[in-house]
Structures are given as structure tokens and as C-alpha cells.
Write a protein that holds these residues in place. Structure first.
Motif, PDB file in Angstrom:
ATOM      1  N   UNK A  91       0.838  -1.206   0.000  1.00  0.00           N
ATOM      2  CA  UNK A  91       0.000   0.000   0.000  1.00  0.00           C
ATOM      3  C   UNK A  91       0.871   1.253   0.000  1.00  0.00           C
ATOM      4  N   UNK A  92       1.908   1.258   0.854  1.00  0.00           N
ATOM      5  CA  UNK A  92       2.796   2.414   0.934  1.00  0.00           C
ATOM      6  C   UNK A  92       3.597   2.614  -0.341  1.00  0.00           C
ATOM      7  N   UNK A  93       4.037   1.497  -0.956  1.00  0.00           N
ATOM      8  CA  UNK A  93       4.818   1.591  -2.194  1.00  0.00           C
ATOM      9  C   UNK A  93       3.968   2.158  -3.324  1.00  0.00           C
ATOM     10  N   UNK A  94       2.711   1.718  -3.419  1.00  0.00           N
ATOM     11  CA  UNK A  94       1.811   2.222  -4.457  1.00  0.00           C
ATOM     12  C   UNK A  94       1.537   3.708  -4.237  1.00  0.00           C
ATOM     13  N   UNK A  95       1.392   4.090  -2.988  1.00  0.00           N
ATOM     14  CA  UNK A  95       1.088   5.491  -2.670  1.00  0.00           C
ATOM     15  C   UNK A  95       2.207   6.432  -3.096  1.00  0.00           C
TER      16      UNK A  95
END
Length: 257
Positions: A220-224
Motif C-alpha cells: 500500500x505504501x509503495x503504491x502510494x
């Protein structure tokens, strides 16, 4: 120019809403001060989760000309309800957690908001209670986590001061964006960010890729952190992989028949 005008960024006739979300604030004076900070910087969208009495005299006194922000605040009983109406959530914290979380510098927030405005309609900046900050279960529902660099751990910034800093950072954004000539009917449209993100999780399930909550938080953090072009590339790859898997599955099913 009316400084109290609602913060927005126009694109294709749509409006990006930036919301400031206070989770379980304890002191009405801090809520009033936060409302004053928002109005001073040109914002209007205050969201409160299980708050103290935000309309009492103490809150009104500190709001000082911003009581309309308090009266118009959206109020929810729990944070999960907020996630249903906000496309992209940025959590704020004064301390680094034991769980694996990717942090971004608060000075990156304006560029992140500007980049994500191409893909989402609502962005929320989330603040925790005065005594304990955001709970881990709230942090884990945020797409990004950020903190304000300070010279020393004590004294720390209080809730209203943190709101003022982030509202100021957001106010520096150019409020108009130029239409990207590359955008067409086949690219990701506004408000599809969540579906793109969830699509990656669905693909992970489809290919039976083992993943626990910590892996999902990292993904989730990487996509954000991806910019528009990278998000579109990921979206295109995900769709093609899912299409190929479904096609192969259909062929396999016909052979069985």
C-alpha cells in the motif's frame, strides 16, 4: 481574493477536496484552534472522528471567527466510516512505530497531493489524539505516513500546531492543473485510485502470492509513492496479467470439458 475559499484543484471540471481529519480529539480548545488554522490557510473541510464537544464555548473561543468551520464539520463515530469517503489518506505521527511503515518527509506532502490530484477526488490528512496520537489500526489504514522533523523530541508539537503546519504546506499548491494530453479513455480516471490499489491486492490473491498484513501495508505504501506515469504503468500491467490469467483459465476449463 477570499482566503476562506475552499481549497480545490480543478481538472476536467472536477474538484479535489482536501480534508483535515482529527481522530478522537480530547480538548475542545484544540479543535477550535485547528479550525482557526484551517480557515487562516484557506481550507474549510474539517472531519472529526468520535470527538469531544467541538461546539462548546471553549472551542468557539479558540476558533475566533472560524466557528462556521466547526459547525460544518463532518462527524463520524469511527475511522472506518471515513475511509469509505476518502480516496487517499495521509497519516501523521510524531513517533516512529515498531511495525514496518514507510515514512515520507512532511515537505514532500505538497508534491504528493499535486501528483495524486490526477487520480483521486478526495485526500485526507489524518491527526491523532493529543495524548497518544494515531492508533496503529488507524495508521495501517492510511496510504502514506508522514511526520514533521523537529530539532528535539521534547517539547513536541501540539495538535493545533500540527494542523497549522500541514494546512500551510497544502496552501502552497498551485490551485490549477494543466490537462495532460496523454490522458485518454484507456487511462486511469479520477476516483479510480482505490480500485487500482485494491486491484493489485486482488491480483496477489489470484496468483496465490502469500501476503500478510505487514506485506499489504508495505505494498500500500509503495503504491502510494508512485507518480502518475508509474501508477498508470502498474495499472496497465495488472490489467494485462489479470486478463491473461483469466484467458488461460478459460482455456483450461474448456479442455477439462
Amino acid at each position: 481574493m477570499d482566503i476562506t475559499s475552499n481549497f480545490h484543484m480543478h481538472q476536467e471540471g472536477n474538484t479535489l477536496q482536501l480534508k483535515f481529519i482529527l481522530v478522537e480529539p480530547l480538548d475542545p480548545r484544540n479543535v477550535g484552534s485547528a479550525a482557526r488554522a484551517l480557515k487562516t490557510m484557506g481550507h474549510q473541510n474539517l472531519v472529526l472522528v468520535n470527538p469531544c464537544d467541538h461546539l462548546c464555548g471553549k472551542a468557539k473561543a479558540l476558533a475566533h471567527g472560524s466557528f462556521d468551520i466547526l459547525e460544518a464539520a463532518e462527524v463520524y463515530s469511527n475511522f472506518s466510516e471515513v475511509t469509505q469517503s476518502v480516496d487517499f489518506l495521509i497519516g501523521t505521527t510524531a513517533r516512529h512505530r515498531k511495525s514496518k511503515i514507510r515514512y515520507c518527509d512532511s515537505r514532500e506532502i505538497p508534491s504528493i497531493i499535486e501528483e495524486k490530484s490526477r487520480l483521486v477526488q478526495t485526500i485526507g490528512i489524518v491527526f491523532g489524539a493529543e495524548t497518544s496520537g494515531l492508533k496503529n489500526e488507524v495508521i495501517h489504514q492510511c496510504d502514506l505516513v508522514t511526520s514533521i522533523a523537529t530539532a528535539s523530541p521534547h517539547p513536541s508539537l501540539n495538535l493545533a500546531q500540527s494542523v497549522m503546519i500541514f494546512s500551510y504546506l497544502a496552501s502552497q499548491l498551485n490551485k490549477t492543473t494543466t490537462q495532460d494530453w496523454r490522458i485518454d479513455a484507456n487511462t486511469a480516471q479520477k476516483s479510480e485510485y482505490r480500485s487500482m490499489r485494491d486491484g493489485v491486492f486482488e491480483l496477489m490473491d489470484q496468483i496465490k502470492m502469500p501476503h500478510n498484513n505487514s506485506v499489504k501495508r508495505y505494498v500500500r505504501g509503495a503504491i502510494a509513492r508512485l507518480g502518475y506515469d508509474d501508477l498508470y504503468l502498474l495499472h496497465a500491467i495488472r490489467r494485462q496479467v489479470a486478463y491473461t490469467i483469466n484467458k488461460l483459465q478459460n482455456i483450461s476449463d474448456k479442455e477439462v470439458e
